[in-house]
Motif scaffolding. Structure first.
Motif, mmCIF file in Angstrom:
data_model
loop_
_atom_site.group_PDB
_atom_site.id
_atom_site.type_symbol
_atom_site.label_atom_id
_atom_site.label_comp_id
_atom_site.label_asym_id
_atom_site.label_seq_id
_atom_site.Cartn_x
_atom_site.Cartn_y
_atom_site.Cartn_z
ATOM 1 N N TRP A 24 25.846 28.246 -27.767
ATOM 2 C CA TRP A 24 24.647 28.050 -28.383
ATOM 3 C C TRP A 24 24.591 29.268 -29.754
ATOM 4 O O TRP A 24 23.911 29.181 -30.708
ATOM 5 N N ARG A 27 20.866 34.725 -29.229
ATOM 6 C CA ARG A 27 19.642 34.050 -28.992
ATOM 7 C C ARG A 27 18.536 35.170 -29.401
ATOM 8 O O ARG A 27 19.025 36.260 -29.521
ATOM 9 N N ASN A 28 17.322 34.997 -29.137
ATOM 10 C CA ASN A 28 16.277 35.772 -29.362
ATOM 11 C C ASN A 28 15.467 36.192 -28.032
ATOM 12 O O ASN A 28 15.603 35.338 -27.152
ATOM 13 N N GLN A 123 14.260 24.974 -26.673
ATOM 14 C CA GLN A 123 14.337 26.202 -27.796
ATOM 15 C C GLN A 123 13.124 26.131 -28.391
ATOM 16 O O GLN A 123 12.500 24.952 -28.779
ATOM 17 N N HIS A 150 12.423 30.689 -26.401
ATOM 18 C CA HIS A 150 13.213 31.322 -27.168
ATOM 19 C C HIS A 150 14.216 30.361 -27.670
ATOM 20 O O HIS A 150 14.158 29.145 -27.419
ATOM 21 N N THR A 151 15.061 30.649 -28.663
ATOM 22 C CA THR A 151 16.165 29.863 -29.651
ATOM 23 C C THR A 151 17.330 30.593 -30.022
ATOM 24 O O THR A 151 17.584 31.682 -29.595
ATOM 25 N N PHE A 152 17.940 29.950 -30.961
ATOM 26 C CA PHE A 152 19.236 30.595 -31.066
ATOM 27 C C PHE A 152 19.473 30.451 -32.617
ATOM 28 O O PHE A 152 19.014 29.788 -33.142
ATOM 29 N N ASP A 153 20.507 31.302 -33.063
ATOM 30 C CA ASP A 153 20.679 31.147 -34.625
ATOM 31 C C ASP A 153 21.158 30.031 -34.909
ATOM 32 O O ASP A 153 21.746 29.081 -34.101
ATOM 33 N N THR A 163 18.296 33.114 -38.438
ATOM 34 C CA THR A 163 18.384 33.921 -37.046
ATOM 35 C C THR A 163 17.407 33.263 -36.239
ATOM 36 O O THR A 163 16.551 32.791 -36.640
ATOM 37 N N ALA A 164 17.567 33.453 -34.945
ATOM 38 C CA ALA A 164 16.577 33.112 -34.005
ATOM 39 C C ALA A 164 15.367 33.533 -34.163
ATOM 40 O O ALA A 164 14.267 32.666 -34.027
#
Length: 194
Positions: A24, A27-28, A123, A150-153, A163-164
Motif C-alpha cells: 500500500w 500511511r497517515n 481507507q 487512515h489512508t495511503f499515499d 500524500t495520505a
C-alpha cells in the motif's frame, strides 16, 4: 451534535491486509486504530448497533482477497465482535461502498429505524468516503470522525501524487463542504453518544 440511541457505527475494512506497507505504501494517522477501537467500545457499551464491513477483494494480488490472512479483521476489531448488547451485522463487499455488500446494508439499517450513521475505518478516501457519500445520498445523517480513518499515499494521472494526509484533507473538505457528511473528531462523537 446529537447522537440518537439507535445511531449505527459502520466500521469499514479494518483488516490485517492494510498492514502491508510494501503493497500500500506510506500511511497517515497512526492514532486511527486506537480511535476506531474507542468508537467500537463506546457503541457496544451503549447498546447501539455496530456494522462490521469486510472487503473481500476479487483481485488475485490483493492482501484483502478471501483465503489470505490479510482478509481477516485486525485483532483489536476481531476480539470486539459479538461483545456488545446492541445489534451487530457483518457486511462483506468487493467494491468501495458498504451499501453494495451482503447482506443489504440499507435494508438492515432501515429495518432497525436507523437514520443516523457514523462511518470509520480504512481507507479514508476510498471505502470510507464512498460509503459516507452514498449514505448521504440515501438520506442518512452521516458523521465521519476523520481521526478514526487512515489512508495511503496515492499516485494519480500525469505524474501527480498526493500524500495520505493530503488525501484525508481532500476527503474531509469534499464530504463536509459538499454536504454529504459532518466531519468530526472521534472524541466529539463518543462524548455525544455518552
Amino acid at each position: 451534535m446529537e447522537i440518537a440511541e439507535n445511531t449505527a457505527l459502520v466500521v469499514v475494512d479494518v483488516q490485517v491486509g492494510f498492514e502491508d506497507e510494501a503493497f500500500w505504501g506510506p500511511r497517515n494517522n497512526p492514532e486511527a486504530d486506537g480511535n476506531i477501537a474507542g468508537l467500537i467500545d463506546a457503541w457496544q457499551e451503549s447498546g447501539r448497533p455496530v456494522v462490521f464491513v469486510r472487503h473481500d477483494s476479487d483481485k488475485p494480488d490483493s492482501p484483502l482477497r478471501p483465503g489470505n490472512a490479510g482478509n481477516g479483521f485486525k485483532p483489536y476489531v476481531e476480539e470486539r465482535r459479538g461483545r456488545g448488547s446492541g445489534a451487530e451485522v457483518l457486511v462483506t463487499k468487493s467494491v468501495n461502498s458498504a451499501f453494495y455488500g451482503t447482506p443489504d446494508l440499507r435494508a438492515w439499517l432501515d429495518a432497525a429505524g436507523v437514520r443516523q450513521i457514523v462511518v470509520a475505518g480504512i481507507q479514508t478516501n476510498m471505502c470510507v468516503e464512498t460509503t459516507a457519500r452514498m449514505a448521504g445520498n440515501l438520506g442518512y445523517e452521516v458523521f465521519v470522525p476523520l481521526d478514526a480513518t487512515h489512508t495511503f499515499d496515492l499516485a494519480g494521472p500525469w505524474g501527480s501524487a498526493l500524500t495520505a494526509d493530503e488525501l484525508a484533507r481532500a476527503t474531509a473538505v469534499s464530504l463536509h463542504g459538499g454536504g454529504f457528511a459532518k466531519v468530526v473528531r472521534s472524541a466529539e462523537v463518543i462524548a455525544a453518544a455518552g
